[in-house]
Design a protein around this motif. Sequence first.
Motif, mmCIF file in Angstrom:
data_model
loop_
_atom_site.group_PDB
_atom_site.id
_atom_site.type_symbol
_atom_site.label_atom_id
_atom_site.label_comp_id
_atom_site.label_asym_id
_atom_site.label_seq_id
_atom_site.Cartn_x
_atom_site.Cartn_y
_atom_site.Cartn_z
ATOM 1 N N TRP A 107 -3.029 12.455 9.488
ATOM 2 C CA TRP A 107 -1.748 13.082 9.840
ATOM 3 C C TRP A 107 -2.002 14.319 10.689
ATOM 4 C CZ3 TRP A 107 2.661 10.734 9.605
ATOM 5 C CH2 TRP A 107 2.987 9.855 8.570
ATOM 6 N N THR A 108 -1.305 14.420 11.806
ATOM 7 C CA THR A 108 -1.429 15.567 12.711
ATOM 8 C C THR A 108 -0.037 16.017 13.124
ATOM 9 O OG1 THR A 108 -3.514 14.701 13.587
ATOM 10 C CG2 THR A 108 -2.403 16.402 14.884
ATOM 11 N N GLN A 109 0.188 17.344 13.069
ATOM 12 C CA GLN A 109 1.494 17.835 13.505
ATOM 13 C C GLN A 109 1.603 17.669 15.016
ATOM 14 O OE1 GLN A 109 3.381 21.402 11.683
ATOM 15 N NE2 GLN A 109 3.443 22.190 13.779
ATOM 16 N N PHE A 110 2.583 16.882 15.424
ATOM 17 C CA PHE A 110 2.765 16.572 16.834
ATOM 18 C C PHE A 110 3.648 17.611 17.520
ATOM 19 C CE2 PHE A 110 5.444 13.853 19.824
ATOM 20 C CZ PHE A 110 4.611 14.065 20.905
ATOM 21 N N LEU A 111 4.823 17.882 16.933
ATOM 22 C CA LEU A 111 5.745 18.853 17.529
ATOM 23 C C LEU A 111 6.444 19.652 16.434
ATOM 24 C CD1 LEU A 111 7.507 16.727 20.317
ATOM 25 C CD2 LEU A 111 5.871 18.578 20.672
ATOM 26 N N LYS A 112 6.710 20.897 16.725
ATOM 27 C CA LYS A 112 7.528 21.757 15.880
ATOM 28 C C LYS A 112 8.516 22.458 16.801
ATOM 29 C CE LYS A 112 7.247 25.300 12.277
ATOM 30 N NZ LYS A 112 6.330 26.205 11.515
ATOM 31 N N ILE A 113 9.784 22.007 16.740
ATOM 32 C CA ILE A 113 10.771 22.408 17.733
ATOM 33 C C ILE A 113 11.840 23.274 17.078
ATOM 34 C CG2 ILE A 113 12.346 21.590 19.525
ATOM 35 C CD1 ILE A 113 10.990 18.837 19.233
ATOM 36 N N SER A 114 12.105 24.410 17.662
ATOM 37 C CA SER A 114 13.158 25.293 17.168
ATOM 38 C C SER A 114 14.524 24.652 17.414
ATOM 39 C CB SER A 114 13.079 26.644 17.871
ATOM 40 O OG SER A 114 14.248 27.402 17.635
ATOM 41 N N TYR A 115 15.433 24.746 16.436
ATOM 42 C CA TYR A 115 16.786 24.232 16.629
ATOM 43 C C TYR A 115 17.503 24.981 17.752
ATOM 44 C CZ TYR A 115 16.332 21.504 12.357
ATOM 45 O OH TYR A 115 15.917 20.601 11.405
ATOM 46 N N ASN A 116 17.123 26.248 17.964
ATOM 47 C CA ASN A 116 17.717 27.003 19.073
ATOM 48 C C ASN A 116 17.390 26.340 20.406
ATOM 49 O OD1 ASN A 116 18.843 28.970 17.422
ATOM 50 N ND2 ASN A 116 16.982 30.231 17.453
ATOM 51 N N THR B 269 0.864 -1.171 0.000
ATOM 52 C CA THR B 269 0.000 0.000 0.000
ATOM 53 C C THR B 269 0.904 1.225 0.000
ATOM 54 O OG1 THR B 269 -1.706 -1.139 1.293
ATOM 55 C CG2 THR B 269 -1.817 1.261 1.226
ATOM 56 N N GLN B 270 0.528 2.252 -0.780
ATOM 57 C CA GLN B 270 1.308 3.485 -0.798
ATOM 58 C C GLN B 270 0.562 4.559 -0.019
ATOM 59 O OE1 GLN B 270 2.822 4.809 -4.553
ATOM 60 N NE2 GLN B 270 3.386 2.756 -5.249
ATOM 61 N N LEU B 271 1.272 5.190 0.899
ATOM 62 C CA LEU B 271 0.710 6.253 1.723
ATOM 63 C C LEU B 271 1.478 7.535 1.471
ATOM 64 C CD1 LEU B 271 0.489 4.274 5.097
ATOM 65 C CD2 LEU B 271 -1.374 4.691 3.493
ATOM 66 N N LEU B 272 0.757 8.641 1.344
ATOM 67 C CA LEU B 272 1.407 9.929 1.151
ATOM 68 C C LEU B 272 1.792 10.534 2.499
ATOM 69 C CD1 LEU B 272 -0.787 11.532 -1.652
ATOM 70 C CD2 LEU B 272 1.486 10.505 -1.883
ATOM 71 N N PRO B 273 2.932 11.215 2.558
ATOM 72 C CA PRO B 273 3.308 11.914 3.792
ATOM 73 C C PRO B 273 2.391 13.106 4.014
ATOM 74 C CG PRO B 273 4.853 12.419 2.030
ATOM 75 C CD PRO B 273 3.928 11.366 1.501
ATOM 76 N N PRO B 274 2.516 13.788 5.148
ATOM 77 C CA PRO B 274 1.619 14.928 5.434
ATOM 78 C C PRO B 274 1.806 16.074 4.456
ATOM 79 C CG PRO B 274 3.391 14.784 7.049
ATOM 80 C CD PRO B 274 3.448 13.527 6.249
ATOM 81 N N GLU B 275 0.766 16.900 4.351
ATOM 82 C CA GLU B 275 0.811 18.070 3.484
ATOM 83 C C GLU B 275 1.791 19.094 4.043
ATOM 84 O OE1 GLU B 275 -0.682 18.586 0.681
ATOM 85 O OE2 GLU B 275 -2.017 16.849 0.598
ATOM 86 N N GLY B 276 2.310 19.945 3.141
ATOM 87 C CA GLY B 276 3.197 21.021 3.582
ATOM 88 C C GLY B 276 4.580 20.877 2.985
ATOM 89 N N LYS C 107 2.370 12.884 13.230
ATOM 90 C CA LYS C 107 1.907 11.598 13.738
ATOM 91 C C LYS C 107 0.651 11.169 12.988
ATOM 92 C CE LYS C 107 0.665 11.593 18.066
ATOM 93 N NZ LYS C 107 0.729 11.507 19.546
ATOM 94 N N MET C 108 0.651 9.924 12.478
ATOM 95 C CA MET C 108 -0.534 9.366 11.833
ATOM 96 C C MET C 108 -1.380 8.698 12.920
ATOM 97 S SD MET C 108 -0.833 6.598 8.678
ATOM 98 C CE MET C 108 -0.451 7.731 7.342
#
Length: 404
Positions: free
Chosen positions: A326-335, A278-285, A316-317
Motif C-alpha cells: 500500500w502506497t499513498q498516491f494522493l492527498k488532496i485538500s477539499y479546498n 482472501t482477506q486483505l487489510l486496508p492501509p495503515e492510518g 494504491k496497492m
Amino acid sequence: RVKRVKEKIVCILLLGLNVSTLVNTEMNLLHPSHSRRRTPNASLSPTFIPNELVTDVLSHLTVKPLLRLRCVCKSWNSLISDPTFVKLHLHRSSQNAFYTLVSGIDFIVASFRFDPLLKNSPIIFKLPKDPYYQSNNNEFQNVVGSCNGLICLVGSSRVNENIECWFRIWNPATRTLSRRLGSFRDDLSTTRYNFTFGFDKSNNTYKVVALTRKIRVFTLQDNAWRNIQNPPEVHYYAMAKLVYLSGSVNWLAIHNHFGLTNKPFVIISLDLVTETYTQLLPPEGEVSFINHNLTVLNDCLCFSHDFKQTHFVIWKMKEFGDENSWTQFLKISYNNLQIDYPFNGFNLSLLPLCYSEKNDTLLLTNQYREGSILYNWKDNTLEKIHGPWFYTCVNFVESLESYC
C-alpha cells in the motif's frame, strides 16, 4: 501482373493503408479481367503470401475494418472468425484500452481514451434496448462490468410483488447482443444486490457475482446460479461496491468484531477460479467512515477515504494481494477541489474514476451531485465537467469476442 498485385496487397497490409484500398485491390486480384485485356501476354503465376504474415498484419487492425475484411474472401472470413485469431487480436488490442464511463441517468455509456479527454469530449452512446422488453417502460438496464471487450448488462422488471432480473452480454464493437441469461426472481424490496462481471481463465468462462446477504455466482458456461459459502467474520452493508481485478472480485466489508479492532474495514477478495476468499487489510492510518471506496485505477486496487474532514486520500496497492505494498498516491485538500463544508456522507461521495500520470490529472465524480471533476494535482487546478453524470468506470477494449 497478378504477381505485382499480390505484392501490392502485402505492402498495403504492412503499411496499414485504409481498408477500402485493400478491398479494391483484392477484388482486382480475384477478377483481373481488365488487366488481361491490357496485357494479354502477361504472366499470371501467383505469388504465395504466408498465412502467418496475413494473420500477423490483420491482428493489428481495429474491429471495424476486420468486420469488413471478412467479406473479402472465405479464407479471410475463416481466419478472422477463428477463436485463436480472436484471442491474438484481443491480446494486442488490450495494449490500447478505452475507459467506459456509465451514467446513472438515461442509460448512457461514454467511451474515451483518457489523455485526449483533456482536449476532446467523450463519445456518448446509449445502451442497447433489450429486444424482449422493447414495448415496456418498466425495464431498467445498467452496466455490471466489462471484460475482454464484452459488457455485461443487467435488466429488471416488476413481476407482481417480485423483481425479475436477467443479464445480456453486449459487444459494442461488433454490435452483438446475447440472449437473456441468468434470469431469477426475488423480493428486492428488502434485498439489494450488487453485481460484477469477470473472467475465469482456467475454465474459459465468464461469471457474474451477486453480493447481498449471501454470495451467489452465475457461470455463463453452465447458465446457472450457485450459492457459495460466505467469508467468515465479516458482514456487509448496502453500499458495498464490487470491483474486478486480476481474475478476482473485491469489495469492502466490516469486521463483525468492529470496536475490538483498530481496523474496522477488511477487503474481501474472491478468486473466480477457485471461488475461495482472501482477506486483505486496508492501509495503515486513520480511516474515516465518510467517503470510503474501493476502486481500480490503472490496473491497481485503490482505497480512498476522507481524512479529518480536510483532505481526500487515495491509496494504491502496487502489488495486488500484498498488504505491504500500500502506497499513498494522493492527498488532496477539499479546498483545492472547491468543496465546502459542512458535509456528511449523504451529500459527498467522491469516487476516483481514472487518472493520467502523463498529465498529472485525476478524474473524479461525486455520486450524489451531478457532474465530474478533472483535477491536476501538480498545479492544483480543476475543471468541472457537466453531464452526463458519470458514477462508475470500467476498463474497456474493443475485441471480436462474442457470447451469443
